[in-house]
Scaffold this active site. Structure first.
Site, PDB file in Angstrom:
ATOM      1  N   ARG A   1     -27.154 -12.324  34.430  1.00 25.20           N
ATOM      2  CA  ARG A   1     -27.542 -10.975  34.821  1.00 25.20           C
ATOM      3  C   ARG A   1     -29.063 -10.843  34.885  1.00 25.20           C
ATOM      4  NH1 ARG A   1     -25.669  -6.185  36.953  1.00 25.20           N
ATOM      5  NH2 ARG A   1     -26.510  -4.378  35.878  1.00 25.20           N
TER       6      ARG A   1
ATOM      7  N   GLU B   1      -6.393  -6.356   3.919  1.00 27.49           N
ATOM      8  CA  GLU B   1      -6.562  -7.572   3.104  1.00 27.49           C
ATOM      9  C   GLU B   1      -7.697  -7.374   2.099  1.00 27.49           C
ATOM     10  OE1 GLU B   1      -5.079 -10.198   2.311  1.00 27.49           O
ATOM     11  OE2 GLU B   1      -3.429 -10.133   3.741  1.00 27.49           O
TER      12      GLU B   1
ATOM     13  N   THR C   1       0.819  -1.221   0.000  1.00 24.18           N
ATOM     14  CA  THR C   1       0.000   0.000   0.000  1.00 24.18           C
ATOM     15  C   THR C   1       0.851   1.269   0.000  1.00 24.18           C
ATOM     16  OG1 THR C   1      -1.665  -1.194   1.239  1.00 24.18           O
ATOM     17  CG2 THR C   1      -1.801   1.212   1.324  1.00 24.18           C
TER      18      THR C   1
ATOM     19  N   GLY D   1       2.794  -2.994   8.168  1.00 21.95           N
ATOM     20  CA  GLY D   1       2.945  -3.656   9.468  1.00 21.95           C
ATOM     21  C   GLY D   1       4.353  -4.199   9.640  1.00 21.95           C
TER      22      GLY D   1
END
Ligand code: FAD
Length: 663
Positions: free
Chosen positions: A331, A444, A160, A199
């Site tokens: 709960r 991706e 990219t 990354g």
């Protein structure tokens, strides 16, 4: 009828269901877990035990500073590599496991834990390692695989750029061949060509696989990948500038960075030359002549990352559901049915309505993911050859990745809200789950762009000439002279024929079939898919006929294109679920999963009911009956909901949430 044969359109309470002949299934969670884990249960268990051993990283992520967190994640990735779990997809001669399916299973399971660890693993072994393995040849495998599999060499995948993310063909980085020196010169051609979001780049990577426009003797040959050293002994090399992308919404254990190349020289052998090469003298050679085809063949080999991200997203959704559903079963709020005792949240119809359809869709996507992972294994292990199988895999991977990641985002948010204020505490996992999975919809392959690829694949099935195109290529194709004839004679005609096949009765199609009849579900989803696709083809043709600019035509029908792709993917997800059920022995587990499948199918129809009503396939009465049926199914799911999430096998340590779940 999938769930049972006695109740249709019911909204009875459980005891009424009992009296109507419905028998509540009992789930053996070990049996369910074994089914979901499938053939890779050992691999998944190895990852579960590694996750449990390193569970402290979930809490460390909240308190460590950025650099320490990044280093902790890097160290953990190297430790995981030593167990073999991250190298399963690599050839055994280099220390890998030689099993692609196993590597997907391992990655998916890792998504139960800290997602920076997951993404760092994805970058190192999936993207960087995957590029070396798939785009390189033996010399690259010999030089790099062993060390990258062990984590001794860290790398990144630099595709990219600031200017281009989705449109990879338009990248601006250039690799110019210098025949005199036998080297490629890598250059960032301008600010837009700076690599971004890479990354592992900001701190740890020593090597990069850099995607750049190849220039040989002044001629451009399109995007190719090169191995480029970035650092030595931690120092960034000459000609390379790396900046940190800084604090992100999530995934802050991953060091994303920006890279600029200023006349960086690498040997000719650093071109990853599986699909094309440059001779020492400077002659470009490729066995794939068509540059478009070469580009898509190259990208197609990297499909595993997409499959992995889709599967990881589905598993992240399981974590959220496991917490919210177990919490809903403990709960209490308000004395609704049996004062003075307050009711459990999960006994409220709306709570069921919020969570159970998401649970059902998670199951559906799980089985669809199982299919796509198996296809990946078949194709990449050479068990299934041919262009057709690869194309199908790429389309299915794109579709399940898009639906799986969107599903995760939606599910995690709903589960957070279902846990009330407690859901907001970081220790209860939702903060990280939300922030870390959010970007799965973008990297991706951006989901919207991916669905256009899915649609392209579908149109290709109808008109062979749609091959080898990205979403812009499709526009160019539409502009081509052949388009009118092709669409006229093949696509629309075939589509209409196919719709007739799908709905043999035409307008007399049995629209009053049982609401729990799987054939009814299948027919409804197929009708929508085929009808939408035919509509897209007709609108493309009409636009061209009216003399509109092809780009404009495509842009005007784009919502329709996306809807058709979505309809297609939802249909294949349903098919995967139904096929799975068909192979199961009769028994309680099958009954329980049938409930999930019915709920997925009917809530999918319910969500788009306006479309079926607009197209004369759903009456108002029947539409209301579907909503009643969904409520009835939710009631049936209620007693087994906790078992259904326990069957996911998320380690207790990964759920954390002491206040929500008890110790
Ligand atoms: C945390 C993170 C990690 C990353 N890691 C890496 C990495 O390691 N290596 C790497 O190379 N990249 C990496 N990326 C980059 C990532 O792959 C890209 O961000 C992604 O491909 C999308 O590209 P873009 O950001 O340029 O978005 P764009 O392509 O500009 O898209 C922006 C929006 O426009 C829409 N859009 C785009 N084209 C069209 C169209 N034709 N029609 C309609 N709508 C359209 C999209 O749907 C999207 O919503 C990472 C990104 C992030 C955020």
């Amino acid at each position: 009828m999938a769930t049972d044969t006695t109740v249709t359109g019911s909204d009875e309470a459980p005891d009424e269901l009992e009296s109507s002949g419905y028998r509540q299934p009992e789930i053996d969670t070990a049996e369910l877990l074994a089914l979901l884990d499938g053939r890779y249960s050992e691999v998944r268990d190895l990852v579960r035990s590694n996750l449990t051993e390193h569970a402290s990283v979930l809490e460390e992520a909240e308190r460590l500073g950025t650099d320490d967190y990044r280093d902790r994640v890097r160290d953990l990735v190297v430790e995981l590599a030593a167990t073999g779990q991250t190298g399963m997809g690599f050839p055994s001669e280099y220390g890998g496991g030689g099993d692609i399916g196993a590597s997907v299973a391992a990655f998916e399971t890792l998504a139960f834990g800290d997602l920076s660890v997951l993404v760092k693993v994805g970058v190192q072994f999936g993207l960087f390692g995957g590029a070396i393995l798939q785009l390189g040849t033996q010399r690259h495998h010999d030089a790099y695989l062993r060390d990258l599999i062990s984590g001794r060499t860290m790398g990144c995948f630099a595709m990219t750029e600031v200017g281009h993310g989705s449109n990879v063909q338009a990248l601006g980085t250039v690799a110019t061949y210098d025949a005199g020196a036998g080297e490629f010169v890598i250059t960032t051609s301008g600010p837009e060509a700076r690599k971004d979001w890479i990354g592992n780049a900001a701190r740890h990577a020593e090597l990069a696989t850099v995607f750049a426009q190849l220039d040989v003797g002044g001629e451009r040959h399109g995007v190719h990948a090169f191995v480029v050293p970035l650092r030595r002994d931690g120092e960034v090399l000459d000609g390379i500038t790396i900046e940190d992308d800084g604090l992100k919404m999530g995934l802050n254990g991953v060091d994303n960075g920006r890279i600029t190349f200023d006349q960086v020289r690498v040997p000719r052998e650093n071109l990853l030359n599986r699909f094309a090469d440059v001779t020492p003298e400077g002659v470009y050679e490729s066995r794939i002549e068509n540059p478009n085809r070469r580009f898509f063949t190259m990208l197609g080999t990297l499909v595993q990352g997409r499959v992995c991200v889709g599967g990881a997203a589905i598993n992240a959704a399981k974590v959220a559901l496991a917490i919210a559903i177990r919490y809903g079963d403990r709960r209490r709020q308000f004395e609704a049915t049996n004062p003075p005792e307050e009711d459990l949240l999960l006994d409220y119809g709306q709570h069921q309505r919020r969570l159970f359809p998401l649970l059902a869709r998670t199951y559906a996507l799980h089985f669809a993911q199982e299919v796509v992972a198996a296809e990946l294994h078949q194709v990449f292990s050479g068990l299934e050859a041919g262009e057709e199988a690869r194309r199908r895999l790429e389309a299915t991977a794109a579709g399940t990745k898009a639906l799986g990641t969107w599903h995760a985002t939606r599910t995690i948010q709903e589960c957070r809200e279902a846990c009330g204020g407690q859901g907001y505490r970081a220790a209860n996992r939702f903060a990280a789950l939300k922030a870390d999975t959010d970007v799965f919809t973008t990297f991706e392959g951006d989901n919207t762009v991916l669905l256009q690829l899915v649609a392209k694949g579908l149109l290709t099935d109808y008109a062979g000439a749609f091959e080898e195109m990205d979403q812009f290529g499709m526009v160019r194709f539409v502009a081509g002279l052949a388009v009118e004839t092709v669409i006229e004679k093949t696509a629309v005609h075939k589509l209409i024929e196919r719709i007739r096949d799908v709905l043999p009765g035409g307008d007399e199609w049995d629209q009053e079939a049982g609401l729990l009849d799987p054939n009814y579900h299948r027919m409804m989803l197929r009708f929508r898919e085929e009808h939408m696709l035919a509509g897209v083809a007709r609108r493309l043709k009409r636009g061209i006929d009216s003399g509109l600019n092809p780009g404009e035509v495509f842009s005007r029908v784009q919502d329709h294109v996306i809807a058709a792709a979505n309809a297609h993917v939802e249909r294949i997800v349903l098919d995967a679920f139904l096929d799975k059920l068909a192979g199961l022995p009769d028994g309680d587990l099958k009954v329980a999963l049938n409930l999930m499948c019915d709920l997925f199918a009917l809530t999918t129809i319910e969500a788009d009911r306006a479309w079926w009503m607009e197209h004369g396939r759903l009456s108002v009465t029947r539409s209301k009956a579907i909503s009643r049926e969904v409520n009835g199914l939710c009631r049936k799911v209620r007693p087994i909901a906790v078992d259904l999430v326990d069957g996911f096998g998320v380690p207790r340590e990964m759920l954390r949430s002491p206040e929500l779940l008890g110790s």
